[in-house]
Design an enzyme around this catalytic site. Structure first.
Site, short mmCIF file in Angstrom:
data_model
loop_
_atom_site.label_atom_id
_atom_site.label_comp_id
_atom_site.label_asym_id
_atom_site.label_seq_id
_atom_site.Cartn_x
_atom_site.Cartn_y
_atom_site.Cartn_z
N HIS A 61 -3.31 -3.19 3.08
CA HIS A 61 -3.08 -3.95 1.83
C HIS A 61 -3.57 -5.41 1.95
O HIS A 61 -4.40 -5.84 1.15
CB HIS A 61 -1.61 -3.87 1.42
CG HIS A 61 -1.24 -4.82 0.32
ND1 HIS A 61 -1.81 -4.75 -0.94
CD2 HIS A 61 -0.40 -5.89 0.29
CE1 HIS A 61 -1.32 -5.73 -1.69
NE2 HIS A 61 -0.47 -6.44 -0.97
N HIS A 86 -0.60 -13.11 3.43
CA HIS A 86 0.23 -13.45 2.26
C HIS A 86 1.61 -12.80 2.28
O HIS A 86 2.52 -13.28 1.64
CB HIS A 86 -0.51 -13.13 0.96
CG HIS A 86 -0.55 -11.68 0.59
ND1 HIS A 86 -1.54 -10.84 1.01
CD2 HIS A 86 0.28 -10.93 -0.18
CE1 HIS A 86 -1.32 -9.62 0.52
NE2 HIS A 86 -0.23 -9.65 -0.20
N ASP A 87 1.78 -11.71 3.05
CA ASP A 87 3.10 -11.05 3.08
C ASP A 87 3.87 -11.29 4.37
O ASP A 87 5.00 -10.82 4.50
CB ASP A 87 2.92 -9.53 2.89
CG ASP A 87 2.83 -9.15 1.42
OD1 ASP A 87 3.31 -9.93 0.58
OD2 ASP A 87 2.28 -8.09 1.11
N GLU A 90 7.27 -13.19 4.16
CA GLU A 90 8.31 -12.52 3.37
C GLU A 90 8.83 -11.27 4.07
O GLU A 90 10.01 -10.98 4.07
CB GLU A 90 7.73 -12.13 2.00
CG GLU A 90 8.80 -11.68 1.04
CD GLU A 90 8.20 -11.09 -0.23
OE1 GLU A 90 8.98 -10.54 -1.00
OE2 GLU A 90 6.98 -11.17 -0.42
N ASP A 91 7.90 -10.50 4.70
CA ASP A 91 8.27 -9.16 5.20
C ASP A 91 8.47 -9.08 6.71
O ASP A 91 8.88 -8.06 7.22
CB ASP A 91 7.16 -8.15 4.84
CG ASP A 91 7.04 -7.97 3.34
OD1 ASP A 91 7.99 -8.35 2.65
OD2 ASP A 91 6.01 -7.45 2.88
N ASP A 153 -3.88 -9.92 -5.21
CA ASP A 153 -2.77 -9.09 -4.70
C ASP A 153 -2.36 -8.07 -5.77
O ASP A 153 -2.18 -6.88 -5.51
CB ASP A 153 -1.59 -10.03 -4.36
CG ASP A 153 -0.36 -9.28 -3.86
OD1 ASP A 153 -0.53 -8.26 -3.16
OD2 ASP A 153 0.76 -9.72 -4.16
#
Length: 739
Positions: A61, A86-87, A90-91, A153
């Protein structure tokens, strides 16, 4: 369980990474490549134990998003690195501080901006999506690249949504059509906008999407042949003039075909301009304009143009930076065809938007349209006191607005949305000028403040230090900038008057032996049927609450206890406390069931789309009116599903034999003797159909009719429409919805 070959997966990840470097629009230096490699390694390590719903490794992704950022939006190494990570904040366990240490503050800042967008508090009183969107726009203050990566995204998520549950798909697709596609359009990313719209349609109206796709395939050969006929004619003349060019046939997007079918009430076959021809020519900057008009004259030598449909965005580019010449000509077989003429530079700006615009600016200091737009947006965001949903609607209105070009008294050109007024123009110059506007002159003539401007107008503003905005001004303007500024000034005035009003009210109530406190204020707000305490104090300040009314309130207050008991005694024992504020509830609740459990609940049919049994529907939980049922293709569906996904309930019909519903049919045709008689006969002879009202008229040989019929379900209605269509002279029968 899907068996995963880890070795194969590693090879696939490596291939994707190489592809990312290969397709980058910007030229990557060695240090750029090192930066991207480092970000890739951080992302691979951070996401190593994660998989997507489809079962594939999560890292595909971020790489997919980075590829869109690199090739389709055309940003450089910093953005590619931020897209890859980008993630992670957060993750995974990686923090923004870790990223700043490993990379630099700029990349950390971008990743933080992207993380902020994702983390929105779930406040159920407002639309989460609208609030989410507003937060997203606030990041524009820092760096527009955050939004561009967010759009990438969203595009990648839309492209890989097949394994998600249906309700999630509809919610995400609705939100995409509602917010992300218009935003991509406004940032000049036309390619991405088209992809987002087509994918949005694929999930919100799957049947229609499949139908259009299959019809495009069926007609492809014929269209290619048609495009070739025109291209061959033009090539000969262009070659003779030594123009270096390529001609491309570009089919219209699936979404725009659907929009045209819906807006004009036509079938797929009746949509004529299903494709456009694009002539892209080589040129240096100096000769660009000259060559465009030379190509125009070649095209119009062969094909007759429609003067009203000429669009010249070369002399006056759109504020997104878009430049092109659009000519609509009458092609072979009597079909209108749009021909777009642009240079290679213009073509790149049209495809890449923002990034290409800056590549070609070559260090000029003049502000680009994008910068101007971003500044306006920041101003609107900072001063916006409206709720999030109104804000988004307002913002979208300005996104989609067509532009006009007007002049200041000194001859400077300004662009405004179509429909803007002379007062909007005053606010576009400066908000202080707007507030002090006493009058406006357009082309030397005094005009009202709400005078609608046209392209080419020259406007002069007359100001006065004593002028103040009034509430009516909100009706005189259309741009959100002017509205926000006027609201802010009015609010300040209101607050001042309200402060005086509170003191006045306190004194007057003291005479009536009432001490003002929160309870008393709330009682008064209810008593005078107002919304807030500010309204109450403001009315007291302007003197619209008279002494006698205050005395009545005081005497009513002393009888409150008595009134309370009276109302208790009067209340009918059969009424449920929850039902008191509800409008009359529909008693035919066995017609529709809701949710996974097929619950039978009270509902009302919404008047914006008048659903009838057999229509695909959903329930929407309103604040004051219980469940309202809408058709899935209702004009308001996208907005509701995007803004209030948590208030949507799936609904389906279970029994439609006992109830009757109203449908309105619009009929057009060629007027002939006995047509009215034939029409009423066909409707009355259909069993289970009653005519509720009928209005027929004719004009210059054309017949217009509107018939309201009462039917039991969708099947009967379809049969009726088919029978009316068979009447000699009838051209079209369409079902209409009242908005």
């Amino acid at each position: 369980m899907i068996e995963i070959d880890l070795e194969e997966e590693k090879k696939a990840i490596a291939r994707e990474y190489k592809e990312l470097l290969r397709i980058s629009y910007q030229t990557l230096t060695d240090s750029d490549k090192k930066l991207i490699r480092k970000a890739f390694d951080v992302a691979v390590e951070a996401h190593k134990d994660q998989r997507r719903k489809s079962g594939e490794a999560y890292i595909f992704h971020p790489i997919g998003v980075a590829k869109i950022v690199a090739s389709e939006i055309g940003l450089g190494a910093t953005s590619i690195a931020a897209a890859l990570m980008h993630d992670v904040a957060e993750d995974t366990d990686v923090t923004i501080e870790d990223i700043e240490k490993k990379f630099n503050p700029k990349i950390a800042h971008l990743v933080e901006g992207l993380t902020k967008i994702s983390q929105v508090k779930k406040d159920m009183n407002i639309s989460m999506q609208a609030e989410n969107f507003r937060k997203m726009l606030l990041t524009l203050n820092d760096d527009v690249r955050v939004i561009l990566i967010k759009i990438a995204d969203r595009l990648h998520n839309m492209q890989t949504m097949d394994s998600m549950p249906n309700d999630k798909q509809v919610k995400i697709a609705s939100e995409t059509l509602y917010i992300y596609a218009p935003l991509a359009h406004r940032l000049g990313l036309y390619n991405i906008k088209t992809k987002l719209e087509d994918l949005g349609l694929k999930y919100t109206e799957p049947e229609i999407f499949k139908d259009i796709v299959s019809k495009i395939k069926e007609t492809k050969e014929e269209q290619d042949e048609y495009i070739k006929t025109i291209s061959d004619v033009l090539k000969k003349s262009l070659d003779e003039e030594n123009v270096e060019y390529v001609i491309k046939g570009r089919p219209k997007s699936i979404y725009s075909i659907r929009r045209k079918m819906a807006a004009q009430n036509v079938t797929f076959d009746e949509v004529y301009d299903k494709f456009a021809l694009r002539i892209i020519y080589k040129s240096n900057l100096h000769d660009e304009k000259f060559l465009a008009w030379k190509i125009y004259s070649i095209v119009t030598d062969h094909y007759r143009p429609s003067p009203s449909r000429l669009r010249d965005w070369i002399s006056s580019p759109k504020s997104t930076g878009y430049e092109a010449l659009h000519i609509t000509v009458m092609g072979p077989k009597g079909r209108w065809v749009e021909i777009q003429v642009r240079s290679e530079r213009m073509d790149e700006i049209a495809e890449k938007g923002y990034a290409a615009h800056y590549k070609y600016k070559q260090g000029t200091s003049e502000e680009s349209g994008l910068d101007t737009w971003l500044n306006l947006l920041k101003e609107a965001l900072e001063s916006s006191e409206t709720n999030a949903v109104d804000f988004v609607e307002d913002f979208k209105m300005n996104l989609y607005a067509k532009e006009i070009f007007v002049f200041t008294p000194k001859g400077e050109i300004k662009s405004l949305p179509k429909g803007a007024t002379s007062l909007d123009f005053a606010f576009s110059i400066h908000s202080e000028i707007g507030i002090k506007t006493r009058g406006t002159r357009v082309n030397g003539k005094l005009v009202p403040l709400n005078h609608e401007l046209k392209s080419g107008d020259q406007i002069e503003i007359i100001t006065s230090v004593h002028q103040k905005p009034t509430i009516n001004w909100l009706d005189y303007v259309t741009t959100s900038r002017a509205k926000n500024k006027i609201r802010n000034v009015l609010n300040e005035n209101t607050k001042k008057i309200a402060e005086d009003g509170r003191e006045l009210l306190t004194r007057k109530l003291k005479h009536l032996k009432i001490t003002i406190n929160e309870t008393v204020i709330n009682e008064m707000v209810n008593y005078f049927k107002l919304k807030t305490s500010l309204d109450l104090f403001y009315r007291a300040g302007i003197g619209s609450i008279e002494n006698q009314q205050l005395k009545d309130f005081a005497s009513q207050k002393s009888n409150t206890l008595m009134n309370f008991f009276k109302s208790k005694m009067k209340r009918s024992p059969s009424t449920n406390p929850e039902d008191i504020n509800k409008p009359e509830l529909s008693h035919h609740y066995d017609m529709l069931v809701f949710g996974a459990e097929n619950d039978k609940l009270d509902y009302k049919l919404s008047s914006c789309c008048n659903p009838i049994p057999g229509d695909d529907v959903f329930g929407f939980i309103t604040i004051n009116e219980g469940i309202k049922v809408h058709k899935k293709d209702c004009p308001n569906a996208i907005s509701l599903q995007s803004n209030y996904a948590y208030r949507i309930m799936m609904g389906k019909w279970i029994d439609s034999s006992q109830q009757e519903f109203k449908a309105i049919l619009k009929i057009t045709g060629m007027d002939s003797l006995g047509l009215t008689n034939e029409l009423t006969k066909v409707i009355s002879n259909n069993m289970h159909v009653n005519i509720q009202s009928i209005s027929l008229s004719g004009e210059a040989g054309i017949f217009f009719g509107q018939v309201a019929v009462i039917v039991q379900n969708n099947g009967i209605l379809k049969k009726l429409i088919d029978n009316i269509k068979k009447i000699d002279g009838i051209d079209k029968v369409t079902r209409v919805y009242t908005n």
